[in-house]
Motif scaffolding. Structure first.
Motif, PDB file in Angstrom:
ATOM      1  N   LEU A 283     -30.841 -35.713  -7.795  1.00 19.86           N
ATOM      2  CA  LEU A 283     -29.847 -36.442  -8.602  1.00 19.86           C
ATOM      3  C   LEU A 283     -28.782 -37.178  -7.260  1.00 19.86           C
ATOM      4  O   LEU A 283     -27.926 -37.940  -7.640  1.00 19.86           O
ATOM      5  N   THR A 284     -28.890 -36.627  -6.159  1.00 20.98           N
ATOM      6  CA  THR A 284     -27.910 -36.933  -5.085  1.00 20.98           C
ATOM      7  C   THR A 284     -27.795 -38.498  -4.834  1.00 20.98           C
ATOM      8  O   THR A 284     -28.920 -39.026  -4.706  1.00 20.98           O
ATOM      9  N   GLY A 285     -26.660 -38.745  -4.786  1.00 18.02           N
ATOM     10  CA  GLY A 285     -26.211 -40.103  -4.718  1.00 18.02           C
ATOM     11  C   GLY A 285     -26.399 -41.327  -5.862  1.00 18.02           C
ATOM     12  O   GLY A 285     -26.054 -42.225  -5.979  1.00 18.02           O
ATOM     13  N   SER A 286     -26.888 -40.722  -7.083  1.00 23.99           N
ATOM     14  CA  SER A 286     -27.186 -41.474  -8.286  1.00 23.99           C
ATOM     15  C   SER A 286     -26.203 -41.114  -9.094  1.00 23.99           C
ATOM     16  O   SER A 286     -25.350 -40.190  -9.223  1.00 23.99           O
ATOM     17  N   ASN A 287     -26.122 -42.030 -10.005  1.00 19.04           N
ATOM     18  CA  ASN A 287     -25.310 -42.057 -11.491  1.00 19.04           C
ATOM     19  C   ASN A 287     -25.812 -41.458 -12.485  1.00 19.04           C
ATOM     20  O   ASN A 287     -25.467 -41.583 -13.704  1.00 19.04           O
ATOM     21  N   HIS A 288     -26.928 -40.755 -12.623  1.00 15.96           N
ATOM     22  CA  HIS A 288     -27.643 -40.222 -13.468  1.00 15.96           C
ATOM     23  C   HIS A 288     -27.022 -38.763 -13.860  1.00 15.96           C
ATOM     24  O   HIS A 288     -26.614 -38.354 -13.075  1.00 15.96           O
ATOM     25  N   CYS A 289     -27.162 -38.339 -15.259  1.00 18.71           N
ATOM     26  CA  CYS A 289     -27.009 -37.244 -15.659  1.00 18.71           C
ATOM     27  C   CYS A 289     -28.254 -36.917 -16.506  1.00 18.71           C
ATOM     28  O   CYS A 289     -28.503 -37.462 -17.484  1.00 18.71           O
ATOM     29  N   ASP A 290     -28.968 -35.658 -15.910  1.00 20.01           N
ATOM     30  CA  ASP A 290     -30.134 -35.293 -16.709  1.00 20.01           C
ATOM     31  C   ASP A 290     -29.844 -34.219 -17.525  1.00 20.01           C
ATOM     32  O   ASP A 290     -28.846 -33.536 -17.030  1.00 20.01           O
ATOM     33  N   VAL A 291     -30.166 -34.087 -18.941  1.00 19.81           N
ATOM     34  CA  VAL A 291     -29.806 -32.986 -19.744  1.00 19.81           C
ATOM     35  C   VAL A 291     -31.274 -32.619 -20.412  1.00 19.81           C
ATOM     36  O   VAL A 291     -32.064 -33.253 -20.333  1.00 19.81           O
ATOM     37  N   GLY A 292     -31.085 -31.225 -20.722  1.00 21.95           N
ATOM     38  CA  GLY A 292     -32.221 -30.530 -21.312  1.00 21.95           C
ATOM     39  C   GLY A 292     -32.021 -29.559 -22.127  1.00 21.95           C
ATOM     40  O   GLY A 292     -30.905 -28.893 -22.200  1.00 21.95           O
ATOM     41  N   PHE A 293     -33.130 -28.951 -22.467  1.00 26.79           N
ATOM     42  CA  PHE A 293     -32.737 -27.589 -23.548  1.00 26.79           C
ATOM     43  C   PHE A 293     -33.982 -26.769 -23.662  1.00 26.79           C
ATOM     44  O   PHE A 293     -35.201 -27.034 -23.212  1.00 26.79           O
ATOM     45  N   ALA A 294     -33.848 -25.285 -23.857  1.00 28.11           N
ATOM     46  CA  ALA A 294     -34.898 -24.501 -24.130  1.00 28.11           C
ATOM     47  C   ALA A 294     -34.398 -23.748 -25.503  1.00 28.11           C
ATOM     48  O   ALA A 294     -33.297 -23.207 -25.582  1.00 28.11           O
ATOM     49  N   VAL A 295     -35.256 -23.587 -26.389  1.00 27.58           N
ATOM     50  CA  VAL A 295     -34.900 -23.162 -27.664  1.00 27.58           C
ATOM     51  C   VAL A 295     -35.706 -21.560 -27.721  1.00 27.58           C
ATOM     52  O   VAL A 295     -36.958 -21.709 -27.542  1.00 27.58           O
ATOM     53  N   PHE A 296     -34.909 -20.759 -28.281  1.00 26.99           N
ATOM     54  CA  PHE A 296     -35.478 -19.355 -28.230  1.00 26.99           C
ATOM     55  C   PHE A 296     -35.473 -18.935 -29.731  1.00 26.99           C
ATOM     56  O   PHE A 296     -34.390 -18.438 -30.222  1.00 26.99           O
ATOM     57  N   ALA A 297     -36.402 -19.171 -30.463  1.00 28.77           N
ATOM     58  CA  ALA A 297     -36.507 -18.933 -32.000  1.00 28.77           C
ATOM     59  C   ALA A 297     -36.590 -17.612 -32.367  1.00 28.77           C
ATOM     60  O   ALA A 297     -35.726 -17.208 -33.527  1.00 28.77           O
ATOM     61  N   ASP A 298     -36.760 -16.638 -31.647  1.00 27.73           N
ATOM     62  CA  ASP A 298     -36.838 -15.293 -31.916  1.00 27.73           C
ATOM     63  C   ASP A 298     -35.380 -14.438 -31.809  1.00 27.73           C
ATOM     64  O   ASP A 298     -35.357 -13.833 -33.048  1.00 27.73           O
ATOM     65  N   ASP A 299     -34.405 -15.136 -31.224  1.00 28.27           N
ATOM     66  CA  ASP A 299     -33.215 -14.698 -31.666  1.00 28.27           C
ATOM     67  C   ASP A 299     -32.112 -15.889 -31.961  1.00 28.27           C
ATOM     68  O   ASP A 299     -30.974 -15.540 -32.031  1.00 28.27           O
ATOM     69  N   GLY A 300     -32.759 -17.144 -32.294  1.00 27.11           N
ATOM     70  CA  GLY A 300     -31.800 -18.194 -32.784  1.00 27.11           C
ATOM     71  C   GLY A 300     -30.987 -18.673 -31.751  1.00 27.11           C
ATOM     72  O   GLY A 300     -29.899 -19.269 -32.084  1.00 27.11           O
ATOM     73  N   THR A 301     -31.442 -18.719 -30.410  1.00 28.11           N
ATOM     74  CA  THR A 301     -30.376 -19.350 -29.548  1.00 28.11           C
ATOM     75  C   THR A 301     -31.082 -20.553 -28.953  1.00 28.11           C
ATOM     76  O   THR A 301     -32.120 -20.815 -28.984  1.00 28.11           O
ATOM     77  N   VAL A 302     -30.184 -21.371 -28.030  1.00 29.80           N
ATOM     78  CA  VAL A 302     -30.634 -22.334 -27.388  1.00 29.80           C
ATOM     79  C   VAL A 302     -29.875 -22.648 -26.175  1.00 29.80           C
ATOM     80  O   VAL A 302     -28.622 -22.055 -26.090  1.00 29.80           O
ATOM     81  N   VAL A 303     -30.388 -22.837 -25.109  1.00 33.08           N
ATOM     82  CA  VAL A 303     -29.933 -22.969 -23.882  1.00 33.08           C
ATOM     83  C   VAL A 303     -29.810 -24.514 -23.523  1.00 33.08           C
ATOM     84  O   VAL A 303     -30.880 -25.276 -23.570  1.00 33.08           O
ATOM     85  N   LEU A 304     -28.690 -25.001 -23.203  1.00 31.72           N
ATOM     86  CA  LEU A 304     -28.638 -26.518 -22.656  1.00 31.72           C
ATOM     87  C   LEU A 304     -28.348 -26.580 -21.341  1.00 31.72           C
ATOM     88  O   LEU A 304     -27.409 -25.829 -21.024  1.00 31.72           O
ATOM     89  N   VAL A 305     -28.892 -27.617 -20.775  1.00 30.00           N
ATOM     90  CA  VAL A 305     -28.577 -27.785 -19.240  1.00 30.00           C
ATOM     91  C   VAL A 305     -28.417 -29.243 -18.904  1.00 30.00           C
ATOM     92  O   VAL A 305     -28.842 -30.062 -19.488  1.00 30.00           O
ATOM     93  N   GLY A 306     -27.411 -29.432 -18.089  1.00 29.53           N
ATOM     94  CA  GLY A 306     -26.862 -30.667 -17.636  1.00 29.53           C
ATOM     95  C   GLY A 306     -26.773 -30.479 -15.883  1.00 29.53           C
ATOM     96  O   GLY A 306     -26.407 -29.745 -15.347  1.00 29.53           O
ATOM     97  N   ALA A 307     -27.211 -31.851 -15.445  1.00 26.51           N
ATOM     98  CA  ALA A 307     -27.144 -31.597 -13.980  1.00 26.51           C
ATOM     99  C   ALA A 307     -26.592 -33.189 -13.486  1.00 26.51           C
ATOM    100  O   ALA A 307     -27.040 -34.117 -14.138  1.00 26.51           O
ATOM    101  N   LEU A 308     -25.675 -33.327 -12.513  1.00 23.04           N
ATOM    102  CA  LEU A 308     -25.426 -34.506 -11.985  1.00 23.04           C
ATOM    103  C   LEU A 308     -24.860 -34.362 -10.659  1.00 23.04           C
ATOM    104  O   LEU A 308     -24.917 -33.184 -10.017  1.00 23.04           O
TER     105      LEU A 308
END
Length: 343
Positions: A283-308
């Motif tokens: 993303l170097t030099g760009s105006n984008h923000c990428d967002v994503g996720f990973a869901v862990f159903a076994d313990d009911g949690t989610v990891v949310l990721v953002g980068a810019l």
């Protein structure tokens, strides 16, 4: 052409504003201020601009005579609030990149910045400069406060889940940032001998951007911040508990509903490949923000990721995007650069 003045143009954010606005077809920069460098060419501290501009710095007082339609403020936190009343008389639109008008509660500001807010009466007049969630207000706003870099990544990563009611309880944010986040005068800790190879946890708790993420999402936020060896880039990894019954399909639907039509936010959540989740390097030099996720159903949690890129979408690019929204121009104007790969 819209006449724009940049206050505090000698730092990294100021340099990015100059770079982006130089290529903006509807804007002309009429003043770039720095008391320390007044009279010197802007391509001294910003050598990437060599051959592109003959502009010279002027002292801060000279902005009064610039006849600017818009002021872009890249001045330090804690100082900008004391000068804001004067700035508001110099241009019809003021876009502030300091932290002084991001938080709505003066008490919260004092708790995170360590000083009382000296212009609390001006805070309600500012609109949060994050078009993805405040576009309608920004279209008519003349006082705009651009969020911090890690706050922008965190808000864009967490808020779709909060708005959809898919998470509950506190959110833990683990943020990583490159050395440019310390600014052009970062002090001894930013020296190459100290920074190179380091993974420095410089804010184990209560980084000021945690208050911005909490304000925008309605969730208690606990945030740590680590300096990494990169020059540019922010990545936030956010851990939260899923609401009862929430599934990975619900999470994906919430992200796509929030950002399907956004010009600068991309949902990146893949099961394979080198770039399965948001990565600031591309993303170097760009105006984008990428967002994503990973869901862990076994313990009911989610990891949310953002980068810019902290200097672009997390700073100068975010301000230019707000400028485009405010004046009814296509949001990509002056912000078309897509980033680099490999980098």
């Amino acid at each position: 052409m819209l006449r724009v003045a940049i206050v505090g143009a000698s730092g990294y954010i100021g340099g990015e504003l100059l770079r982006l606005l130089h290529g903006h077809p509807r804007v002309t920069v009429v003043a770039a201020t720095s008391d320390r460098l007044a009279g010197r060419r802007v391509d001294g501290p910003h050598p990437n601009l060599r051959g592109h501009t003959d502009l010279c710095f002027v002292g801060h007082d000279a902005v009064e005579d610039a006849g600017a339609d818009v002021l872009l403020l890249a001045a330090p936190h804690r100082e900008t609030m004391g000068r804001m009343a004067g700035y508001l008389t110099l241009a019809g639109t003021v876009i502030d990149l300091s932290g002084d008008f991001r938080l709505r509660d003066p008490g919260t500001y004092a708790a995170y910045y360590g000083v009382p807010h000296t212009a609390p009466h001006l805070i309600p007049g500012f609109t949060t400069g994050l078009p993805e969630w405040h576009r309608a207000e920004l279209a008519a706003a003349d006082r705009i406060s651009v969020p911090g870099c890690m706050a922008t990544a965190g808000i864009l990563a967490v808020r779709p889940m909060a708005e959809a009611g898919l998470i509950e309880g506190p959110v833990q944010v683990d943020a990583r940032t490159g050395s440019s986040g310390s600014g052009a005068s970062g002090g001894p800790a930013a020296a190459h001998a100290e920074r190179s190879g380091a993974l420095r946890v410089f804010a184990p708790s209560r980084h000021r951007h945690e208050a911005e993420i909490a304000q925008a999402t309605g969730h208690t936020v606990r945030m740590t911040a680590t300096g990494v060896e990169a020059v540019r880039g922010v990545q936030v990894v956010c851990h939260a508990k899923l609401a009862p019954g929430a599934s990975e399909r619900d999470v994906r639907a919430a992200f796509h509903a929030a950002y399907a039509d956004e010009p600068f936010v991309r949902v990146v959540a893949r099961r394979q490949g080198l770039y399965r989740l948001p990565e600031p390097k591309i993303l170097t030099g760009s105006n984008h923000c990428d967002v994503g996720f990973a869901v862990f159903a076994d313990d009911g949690t989610v990891v949310l990721v953002g980068a810019l890129d902290n200097l672009v979408k997390g700073g100068a690019g975010g301000a230019v995007q707000c400028l485009n929204v405010r004046f009814g121009w296509p949001e990509r104007t002056g912000l078309e650069f897509p980033g680099l790969h490999p980098n």
